[in-house]
Motif scaffolding. Structure first.
Motif, PDB file in Angstrom:
ATOM      1  N   THR A 189       1.015  -1.169  -0.235  1.00  0.00           N
ATOM      2  CA  THR A 189       0.119   0.383  -0.392  1.00  0.00           C
ATOM      3  C   THR A 189       0.814   1.388  -0.339  1.00  0.00           C
ATOM      4  O   THR A 189       2.186   1.454   0.757  1.00  0.00           O
ATOM      5  N   ILE A 190       0.817   2.125  -0.686  1.00  0.00           N
ATOM      6  CA  ILE A 190       1.388   3.543  -1.112  1.00  0.00           C
ATOM      7  C   ILE A 190       0.390   4.472  -0.866  1.00  0.00           C
ATOM      8  O   ILE A 190      -0.471   5.063  -0.957  1.00  0.00           O
ATOM      9  N   ARG A 191       1.397   5.182   0.355  1.00  0.00           N
ATOM     10  CA  ARG A 191       0.687   6.426   1.174  1.00  0.00           C
ATOM     11  C   ARG A 191       1.185   8.236   0.964  1.00  0.00           C
ATOM     12  O   ARG A 191       2.678   7.696   0.897  1.00  0.00           O
ATOM     13  N   ALA A 192       0.900   8.800   0.272  1.00  0.00           N
ATOM     14  CA  ALA A 192       1.484  10.019  -0.443  1.00  0.00           C
ATOM     15  C   ALA A 192       1.094  11.241   0.389  1.00  0.00           C
ATOM     16  O   ALA A 192      -0.436  11.453  -0.207  1.00  0.00           O
ATOM     17  N   ASP A 205      15.577  18.223   2.517  1.00  0.00           N
ATOM     18  CA  ASP A 205      14.970  17.504   3.950  1.00  0.00           C
ATOM     19  C   ASP A 205      13.369  17.207   3.932  1.00  0.00           C
ATOM     20  O   ASP A 205      12.830  16.571   5.463  1.00  0.00           O
ATOM     21  N   GLN A 206      12.754  18.473   3.116  1.00  0.00           N
ATOM     22  CA  GLN A 206      11.460  17.558   3.554  1.00  0.00           C
ATOM     23  C   GLN A 206      10.643  16.908   3.305  1.00  0.00           C
ATOM     24  O   GLN A 206       9.640  16.535   3.366  1.00  0.00           O
ATOM     25  N   VAL A 207      11.394  16.193   2.396  1.00  0.00           N
ATOM     26  CA  VAL A 207      11.061  14.398   1.530  1.00  0.00           C
ATOM     27  C   VAL A 207      11.133  13.813   2.152  1.00  0.00           C
ATOM     28  O   VAL A 207      12.224  13.990   3.049  1.00  0.00           O
ATOM     29  N   HIS A 208      10.323  12.650   3.002  1.00  0.00           N
ATOM     30  CA  HIS A 208      10.691  11.153   3.669  1.00  0.00           C
ATOM     31  C   HIS A 208       9.855  10.377   3.406  1.00  0.00           C
ATOM     32  O   HIS A 208       8.722  10.399   2.994  1.00  0.00           O
ATOM     33  N   VAL A 209      10.811   9.337   3.079  1.00  0.00           N
ATOM     34  CA  VAL A 209      10.156   7.960   2.419  1.00  0.00           C
ATOM     35  C   VAL A 209      10.550   6.528   3.702  1.00  0.00           C
ATOM     36  O   VAL A 209      11.507   6.971   4.052  1.00  0.00           O
ATOM     37  N   LEU A 268       5.374   5.150   2.826  1.00  0.00           N
ATOM     38  CA  LEU A 268       4.726   6.108   3.153  1.00  0.00           C
ATOM     39  C   LEU A 268       5.876   7.387   2.529  1.00  0.00           C
ATOM     40  O   LEU A 268       6.903   7.389   2.630  1.00  0.00           O
ATOM     41  N   ILE A 269       5.390   8.530   2.074  1.00  0.00           N
ATOM     42  CA  ILE A 269       5.717   9.016   1.432  1.00  0.00           C
ATOM     43  C   ILE A 269       5.007  10.376   1.342  1.00  0.00           C
ATOM     44  O   ILE A 269       3.676  11.014   1.474  1.00  0.00           O
TER      45      ILE A 269
END
Length: 440
Positions: free
Chosen positions: A126-129, A164-168, A178-179
Motif C-alpha cells: 500500500t502506498i500512501r503519499a 530535507d522536507q521529503v521523507h520516505v 509512506l511518502i
C-alpha cells in the motif's frame, strides 16, 4: 560549430557541416562521411565506428565512449560542448555555442534526480503519499523486476528544492510505503516506480498535481487541492479521484467502480470509463466523457455542460443550468435539468426520460427505432421522417402534448418521454453512422 554556420529550423536544429544538411521529422540530420545511426526522436548522425546503445534506445556511433546525461545524449570527444535542441550535447572541436529551441530556455534549470530511494517491498504493498509537490506513479518494468519486489522513489528538480522536507519510509509489518513532502521550491516533483498491484492513496495540497499510469490495483484513491490529476489506463476495483478545483483528465480506459469529482472551475475530460458503477461530477466546469460502459452511471454538474459520447447501460444525468448532450445510449437514460437544454440520441432498444424546466429538448432517433413517444412542451415538432402511428395530441395550459408509437407498437416499457416545461421539444431521425461523428 564544425567550422560552419548553424541555423534554427522549425522545432529542430540544422547544423551545417562540410556537406549538405537536411531536416528529418522533428530532429536533426548531420551529414558526414559514414554509415548512419538513429538517435532518439529523429536525430541522425553519420559517424564511422561501432555502435553503443545507451539510455532509452539511443544508438551512438562514434569513436569514443558514450554516456547519457539528463534528457539528452553526451558524445565524448575532445573539445568543449555545444548544445543542440532538447538536450543533445556534442563535444567537438569548436567553441561552445548554444542553439536553444524556441520552446525551452538554454538557461532553464534541468530536472535532474536530486535524491533517490531504492526499497525492497511487497508486490502487494500500500502506498500512501501526502505531498505539497507533484507526483508521478508508474509500474515497475516487469522484465527488469519480474518479482515486483522493489520500489524506486526520486525527487526531480533543480538544486535548492528543500530535500530535507521529503521523507520516505517502508513499514514491512504492514507492507506500507509512506511518502511525505512539504511545498518544495521551484517545480520539484516526486517520481515513483512501484509494483503494479500496489494500492494507492495519494493526497496533495496547493497546486500539486498527480499522474498515475498503467497501475492495476484494488484501490486507486487520489485527492488534490487545486492540482490537476491525470490517469492513463488504470485498472482497479475502486478508482476515486476528487479535487477542489483542479482538472481531471484520463486517457486510455479507466476500469473499476469509478467516482470522479471536481469543484469550482475544475473540468473532467475522460476517454473511457468501464465498471459496474460510475459516478462523475463537476461544479462549474465542463464534464466530458467519450464512452461509458457501466451497469449504472450517475453524471452531474451544477452549471457546467455535460457532454457524453456513447453510454452503455443505465444512466442518470443531472444539471442545474448546464446543458446536457448524449451522443448515444442503449439502456435506460434519465436526464433532468432546471435551466439547461437537452440533446440526446436514443439508440435501438433504448428508453429515455428527459425533463427540463426552462430549456429545450431535442431527441434524435434511428429511422428503425421502435418505441412509444410521449412529448410535452411549449411546442412539439416531430420530423416527417419519424413514422409516428396512433398519434394523440392535446393542447392545454400553454403546452402541447403528443403521444404515439414509432414504427408500430413497441415492446413493453420501451418509451421516449420528453418534457420541456418552458421550451420546445423536437424529434428527428439520425442514422447510427451519423451518431459516431467520425469527422469530429
Amino acid at each position: 560549430m564544425f567550422r560552419s554556420a548553424a541555423a534554427q529550423v522549425g522545432d529542430g536544429v540544422l547544423l551545417r557541416c562540410s556537406s549538405p544538411a537536411a531536416r528529418i521529422g522533428d530532429g536533426v540530420l548531420l551529414r558526414c562521411s559514414s554509415p548512419a545511426a538513429r538517435i532518439g526522436d529523429g536525430v541522425l548522425l553519420r559517424c564511422s565506428s561501432p555502435a553503443a546503445r545507451t539510455g532509452d534506445g539511443v544508438l551512438l556511433r562514434c569513436s569514443s565512449p558514450a554516456a547519457r546525461t539528463g534528457d539528452g545524449v553526451l558524445l565524448r570527444c575532445s573539445s568543449p560542448a555545444a548544445r543542440i535542441g532538447d538536450g543533445v550535447l556534442l563535444r567537438c572541436s569548436s567553441r561552445i555555442r548554444t542553439l536553444a529551441p524556441r520552446f525551452a530556455s538554454a538557461s532553464a534549470p534541468s530536472r535532474q534526480p536530486l535524491k533517490r530511494w531504492a526499497l525492497e517491498v511487497s508486490p502487494f504493498s500500500t502506498i500512501r503519499a501526502h505531498l505539497g509537490c507533484g507526483i508521478s506513479v508508474r509500474p515497475l518494468d516487469p522484465h527488469r523486476f519480474p518479482h515486483a519486489d522493489r520500489a524506486f522513489v526520486a525527487v526531480l528538480g533543480s538544486r535548492g528544492v528543500g530535500l530535507d522536507q521529503v521523507h520516505v519510509q517502508y513499514k514491512e509489518d504492514i507492507k506500507e510505503l509512506l511518502i511525505t513532502a512539504g511545498e518544495l521550491n521551484g517545480s520539484a516533483s516526486i517520481d515513483l516506480a512501484a509494483p503494479i498491484k500496489s494500492n494507492l492513496f495519494i493526497s496533495t495540497f496547493g497546486d500539486a498535481a498527480v499522474q498515475v499510469k498503467e497501475m492495476e490495483c484494488d484501490v486507486c484513491e487520489v485527492r488534490t487541492d487545486g492540482g490537476d490529476c491525470f490517469l492513463h489506463s488504470v485498472k482497479s476495483h475502486r478508482v476515486e479521484v476528487s479535487s477542489n478545483g483542479g482538472h481531471v483528465t484520463a486517457a486510455g480506459s479507466i476500469h473499476g467502480n469509478v467516482n470522479v469529482s471536481t469543484r469550482g472551475d475544475g473540468t473532467v475530460d475522460v476517454k473511457k470509463l468501464q465498471g459496474a458503477n460510475v459516478t462523475v461530477s463537476t461544479e462549474r466546469g465542463l464534464l466530458k466523457v467519450r464512452a461509458v460502459y457501466a451497469e449504472s452511471s450517475c453524471i452531474s454538474s451544477c452549471s457546467g455542460s455535460v457532454q457524453l459520447g456513447h453510454v452503455h447501460g443505465n444512466a442518470a444525468v443531472r444539471t442545474v443550468t448546464g446543458d446536457a448532450v448524449v451522443d448515444g445510449s442503449n439502456g435506460f437514460l434519465e436526464i433532468s435539468s432546471t435551466g439547461g437544454s437537452i440533446d440526446v440520441y436514443v439508440g435501438e432498444g433504448a428508453s429515455a426520460k428527459l425533463h427540463t424546466r426552462e430549456g429545450a429538448v431535442c431527441v434524435r432517433v434511428p429511422p428503425s427505432l421502435r418505441a412509444g413517444l410521449q412529448l410535452c412542451g411549449v411546442s412539439v415538432d416531430v420530423s416527417p421522417e419519424v413514422a409516428v402511428h396512433g398519434v394523440e395530441s392535446d393542447a392545454s395550459e400553454g403546452r402541447v402534448t403528443v403521444t404515439g408509437y414509432v414504427n408500430g407498437e413497441p415492446p413493453e416499457q420501451r418509451w421516449v418521454n420528453a418534457r420541456a416545461d418552458g421550451g420546445a421539444v423536437t424529434v428527428r431521425t439520425q442514422s447510427w453512422l451519423e451518431s459516431l461523428k467520425l469527422g469530429s
